[in-house]
Every structure is written in structure tokens, then in C-alpha cells.
Design an enzyme around this catalytic site. Structure first.
Site, PDB file in Angstrom:
ATOM      1  CG  HIS A  81      78.889  36.478  11.448  1.00 16.08           C
ATOM      2  ND1 HIS A  81      78.018  37.640  10.911  1.00 16.08           N
ATOM      3  CD2 HIS A  81      78.129  35.597  11.937  1.00 16.08           C
ATOM      4  CE1 HIS A  81      76.768  37.083  11.383  1.00 16.08           C
ATOM      5  NE2 HIS A  81      76.859  35.988  11.630  1.00 16.08           N
TER       6      HIS A  81
ATOM      7  CD  GLN B  22      73.731  37.867   7.795  1.00 20.31           C
ATOM      8  OE1 GLN B  22      73.288  37.914   6.711  1.00 20.31           O
ATOM      9  NE2 GLN B  22      74.805  38.952   8.037  1.00 20.31           N
TER      10      GLN B  22
ATOM     11  CG  ASP C  72      78.637  32.944  18.839  1.00 18.85           C
ATOM     12  OD1 ASP C  72      78.445  33.280  17.706  1.00 18.85           O
ATOM     13  OD2 ASP C  72      77.654  32.960  19.897  1.00 18.85           O
TER      14      ASP C  72
END
Ligand code: AMP
Ligand code: ZN
Length: 113
Positions: free
Chosen positions: A99, A93, A31
Site C-alpha cells: 500500500h 509495515q 486510512d
């Protein structure tokens, strides 16, 4: 595949990312804005906007197996980890491509914020 989608771009190699693991179904990458010492995203190659639109058990199966294998590959297993799937705006989100957040390296609290 969605031309406009960031994670589709990562899956096809058009957008740079720190890819950790990939297979026929999924791609795992770091990330860009980690919220834990270990923060990896695992995504299906197929563009699915969110968990609410993923009705394919085979895809879910491959995605979750990839999550577990990724956790093992990056050494999260010993300490433990948390999996998060944000679905929809109220759940925070921000990227409309399914994901799984794979988080490790610190103690998490419950209930989540
Ligand atoms: P969510 O808020 O559940 O939709 O999570 C989206 C995640 O994608 C966030 O944790 C972002 O930090 C992460 N993210 C956004 N852009 C990128 C990128 N280019 N590479 C890696 N991670 C990203
Ligand atoms: Zn996509």
C-alpha cells in the site's frame, strides 16, 4: 487474493472502507487512523505482501498513476503531498498487502521519524 488479508477484503468489498477511487488495478480508501488531515491508502487489487515482492513494472506503473490521480481527485495537489511505502517490520509495515500512504494537509518534517 488472500482470504485472510484485510486489504484484499476491502478490494473485493467484503470489508467496509471509505473508498475514494477504484479502477481495474487499484483501490484508494481513507486510512482508518489518519496521521495527517488527509490520509489515503492506495493498494493494488492483487495481493502482494510488500514492495519487496512487487516485481511487476506494470503493477507499479498502475499503482503510481492511481496515487497521482487519487491525489488530484481529493484536492491534495495544490498544497502538495507525501507518499510513503513502509516495507518490512523495521519500517513499520503492519498490513502485509502492498500500500502507498498518500498524506496531505499539514507540513511534514524531514528526515522522517
Ligand atoms: P502500514 O503500517 O504502513 O502497514 O500501514 C497500514 C495502515 O492501514 C495504517 O495506517 C492503518 O491505520 C491502516 N488501516 C488498518 N486497518 C484499516 C482499515 N480497516 N481501513 C483503513 N485503513 C486501515
Ligand atoms: Zn491482500
Amino acid at each position: 487474493m488472500n482470504e485472510m488479508c484485510l486489504f484484499c477484503g476491502i478490494c473485493r468489498g467484503a470489508v467496509a472502507a471509505q473508498v475514494i477511487r477504484q479502477d481495474e488495478w487499484t483501490v484508494s480508501f481513507r486510512d482508518i487512523n489518519p496521521v495527517a488531515p488527509g490520509h489515503v491508502l492506495v493498494v493494488p487489487r492483487k495481493h502482494v505482501p510488500s514492495a519487496a515482492q512487487c516485481d511487476d513494472p506494470e503493477m507499479w506503473g498502475h499503482l503510481m498513476c492511481a496515487v497521482v490521480e487519487t491525489a488530484r481527485a481529493v484536492g491534495f495537489e495544490e498544497r502538495g503531498y507525501r507518499l510513503v511505502v513502509n516495507c518490512g517490520e523495521e519500517a513499520c509495515q503492519t498490513i502485509p498487502h502492498l500500500h502507498v500512504h498518500l498524506l496531505s494537509g499539514r507540513r511534514f518534517s524531514w528526515p522522517p521519524g
